[in-house]
Every structure is written in structure tokens, then in C-alpha cells.
Write a protein that holds these residues in place. Structure first.
Motif, PDB file in Angstrom:
ATOM      1  N   LEU A 149       0.823  -1.215   0.000  1.00  0.00           N
ATOM      2  CA  LEU A 149       0.000   0.000   0.000  1.00  0.00           C
ATOM      3  C   LEU A 149       0.852   1.258   0.000  1.00  0.00           C
ATOM      4  N   GLY A 150       2.026   1.186   0.607  1.00  0.00           N
ATOM      5  CA  GLY A 150       2.890   2.364   0.671  1.00  0.00           C
ATOM      6  C   GLY A 150       3.672   2.601  -0.594  1.00  0.00           C
ATOM      7  N   ARG A 151       3.944   1.521  -1.348  1.00  0.00           N
ATOM      8  CA  ARG A 151       4.704   1.635  -2.597  1.00  0.00           C
ATOM      9  C   ARG A 151       3.975   0.843  -3.690  1.00  0.00           C
ATOM     10  N   PRO A 152       2.811   1.310  -4.093  1.00  0.00           N
ATOM     11  CA  PRO A 152       1.992   0.538  -5.043  1.00  0.00           C
ATOM     12  C   PRO A 152       2.637   0.366  -6.413  1.00  0.00           C
ATOM     13  N   ASP A 153       3.568   1.231  -6.763  1.00  0.00           N
ATOM     14  CA  ASP A 153       4.182   1.162  -8.094  1.00  0.00           C
ATOM     15  C   ASP A 153       5.459   0.329  -8.118  1.00  0.00           C
TER      16      ASP A 153
END
Length: 285
Positions: A149-153
Motif C-alpha cells: 500500500l505504501g509503494r503501489p508502483d
């Protein structure tokens, strides 16, 4: 449209962080239940007594400690429900986020059931060990979800260095060995949660030696990762594991005083979180 998605994404991430913190805290309260001899403070489940869902004055301090842990378990469940809702509302979420959040919710429910069974079966060490290990699985899963969720990419990418890949692949195995052997040590030594609780019957000193060996392997793998990567995740995992090892050594030398045993259990949960964070950060760039 993107501006509207940012608060939703942040709320989902914040809910995941809150669930992670709550699951670490319940590891502490669970340890305190055992260390204060309050494992059967509420002698039945789901009620505290045959006639009451809550602790009564007759149950004394042990009843308060055990019931407090049960209340925190309910809080953890509610936070996890909020987490699932927040992730479901996050329409731009990573594909694996919602199934993982739902899986964590199911895991929290099963964890509560295992805790109830441990009471029903008078703190059988096998069930208590599974209860602890299930908490560690939930902590690891929540670390993964927080990262998603914090680094979706971020994309899955194996490290180019084959030695680093091998070390990272071995790290969860070493961590699992540390946890399982640690649970066996706990189930063979004092602080059973009740003076009449059954024990594994293993030689605590012998099992501890294997546990220490697994810790040395884990710390060695983390040291190698820290030297190669030099990232906060690698250095942090090494620092937490080293601190946990020191606490474990001191508690053993001092005949297992309650404060140090509690610290050892909590730092164990932090080792799981830090190690999982390191592995995820290495394979998701």
C-alpha cells in the motif's frame, strides 16, 4: 480524481500500519499473560467464567490480565475489519492488497480461536506454540501489506547478485527455524502461564543451543545483506536481530527474569517485521 484517491490510499496504508502495531502489542500482552501465570485467569472460553463473559473480582489480578488480553484481541479484530474496508475502498490498490487484507482478517479470527483452544486445553504447549507462531505470520503478512500500500508502483525484481538472492531466499528459512525453536524452548522451560500447565518435556538447554545456532545463522545472513546493500532496511534488520540476541543471552544468564523475557518476545516480533521488511524491499524495487 487522483486528488480524491490520495486520501483513500493513505487511509488504507494507515489502517495497515495500525493493524501491524496492534498485532505487535498483542504479542506483548500475550507474553505478559504467560509470564504472570495468568494463562487460566479466565478458566474457560469464550466466556471468562461459566457465568460471566467478563472477569469477576473473584478472579483477581490473573483474571484482569487474561481478560485484558482478550479485549485487545477484539480491538485487533476491529482494526483489521477497518483495514479490509479501507483497502476495499481504495480502487487503485495493488491487485494483491485486498486478498491479503482479507486473509489477514481470517488469520486474526483463527488466532482468536487458537487462543481459546489453548485455554480449553489447559495451556497445552503445542497449542500455545501455534498461537505464538500464528502471530508471527500475521506480523509478516501485515509488513508485506504495508509495503504494497505504501509503494503501489514498486515491481517485483530479483537482485542481480546471485549471492544476495541466495541469502535473501535463505533468510525466511532461518527466521522460521529461529521462531519454531524459540517456541520449543518456551514450551520446555518455566513461565508456562500456569503452574500446572503441561510442558514439552524437552531438555531446555539442548533446545536453546539449537535456537541460538539458528539465530547466529540469521544474523550472519543479515550481516551479509547489510554489507552488500547498505540500506536502512538491511542495517535495521541486523540491529534488531542483534539486540534480540543480546537480550536472549542476558535473560538466559540471569535465569529468565520476567521483564527480559517479555522484552525478548516483543523484540522477536520486531525481528519478524524487520526481516520481512528487508526481504520485501530487496525483491520489490
Amino acid at each position: 480524481m487522483n486528488a480524491l484517491r490520495v486520501p483513500v490510499r493513505r487511509s488504507a496504508h494507515a489502517a495497515a500500519v495500525a493493524a501491524l502495531v496492534a498485532n505487535v502489542l498483542i504479542v506483548l500482552t500475550g507474553a505478559l499473560v504467560r509470564l504472570t501465570g495468568s494463562g487460566l485467569g479466565c478458566p474457560t472460553w469464550p466466556k471468562c467464567t461459566d457465568d460471566s463473559f467478563v472477569t469477576t473480582p473473584e478472579m483477581g489480578v490473573h483474571g484482569v490480565v487474561e481478560f485484558g488480553n482478550r479485549v485487545l484481541g477484539i480491538v485487533v479484530g476491529l482494526i483489521t475489519v477497518v483495514l479490509v474496508v479501507a483497502v476495499a475502498r481504495h480502487r487503485a490498490r495493488p491487485p494483491k492488497a485486498l486478498p491479503l487484507a482479507v486473509g489477514i482478517l481470517v488469520g486474526v479470527g483463527l488466532q482468536g480461536l487458537i487462543g481459546g483452544l489453548s485455554v480449553r486445553y489447559a495451556l497445552a504447549p503445542e497449542i500455545v506454540a501455534v498461537h505464538f507462531l500464528a502471530s508471527m505470520v500475521l506480523v509478516a503478512a501485515l509488513v508485506v501489506l504495508v509495503d504494497l500500500l505504501g509503494r503501489p508502483d514498486a515491481a517485483v525484481r530479483a537482485p542481480a547478485d546471485p549471492r544476495l538472492r541466495a541469502g535473501m531466499a535463505a533468510m525466511p528459512v532461518a527466521l522460521t527455524a529461529v521462531l519454531v525453536l524459540g517456541a520449543l524452548v518456551t514450551g520446555s522451560g518455566p513461565h508456562a502461564g500456569d503452574e500446572n500447565a503441561h510442558r514439552f518435556g524437552l531438555d531446555p538447554a539442548e533446545v536453546t543451543s539449537f535456537h541460538v545456532l539458528a539465530v547466529v545463522v540469521l544474523v550472519g545472513l543479515q550481516l551479509g545483506a547489510a554489507v552488500v546493500l547498505r540500506t536502512p532496511a538491511a542495517v535495521g534488520a541486523l540491529a534488531v536481530s542483534s539486540a534480540q540476541g543480546v537480550i536472549g543471552s542476558v535473560q538466559e544468564a540471569l535465569a529468565l527474569p520476567v521483564p527480559l523475557v517479555a522484552a525478548h518476545v516483543v523484540t522477536g516480533a520486531l525481528v519478524v517485521a524487520a526481516t520481512t521488511h528487508l526481504v520485501v524491499r530487496t525483491f520489490r524495487a
